[in-house]
Design a protein around this motif. Structure first.
Motif: not given
Length: 106
Positions: A9-10, A14-15, A19-22, A104-105
């Protein structure tokens, strides 16, 4: 093949990627012999190290079978994270059903 998948998951804001969660395992092969997990882990570690080296001060959390990284919105940090996402997409094309990529925003 083991029925499992890496969840990538990145985070976006604002475009920009921020970050990320793996978590998870690719299930391509047994632990210790899984080339997909090895490629994935190496790319994650390199990206986290580059974010730190270039002064983006990543907030990194590592737990059992989970890594999360966040940075402040920045065009150059986002470019690094986007390259990681593209790398994962390439791995996923070569080894289908091993990585699930989402944005994910936040």
């Amino acid at each position: 093949m083991i029925a499992t998948m890496i969840r990538a998951e990145f985070y976006g804001s604002k475009g920009l990627l921020t970050g990320f969660r793996f978590s998870g395992h690719s299930g391509y092969a047994e632990s210790g012999s899984d080339i997909v997990c090895a490629a994935f882990s190496s790319a994650v570690q390199l990206t986290a190290n580059l974010l730190d080296e270039f002064g983006f001060s990543p907030d990194i959390t590592v737990e059992d079978n989970l890594i999360e990284c966040r940075v402040e919105p920045d065009k150059d940090a986002s470019r690094m994270l986007n390259q990681l996402r593209l790398h994962f997409e390439s791995i996923s094309e070569e080894f289908p059903n091993t990585i699930n990529i989402t944005i994910s925003e936040v």
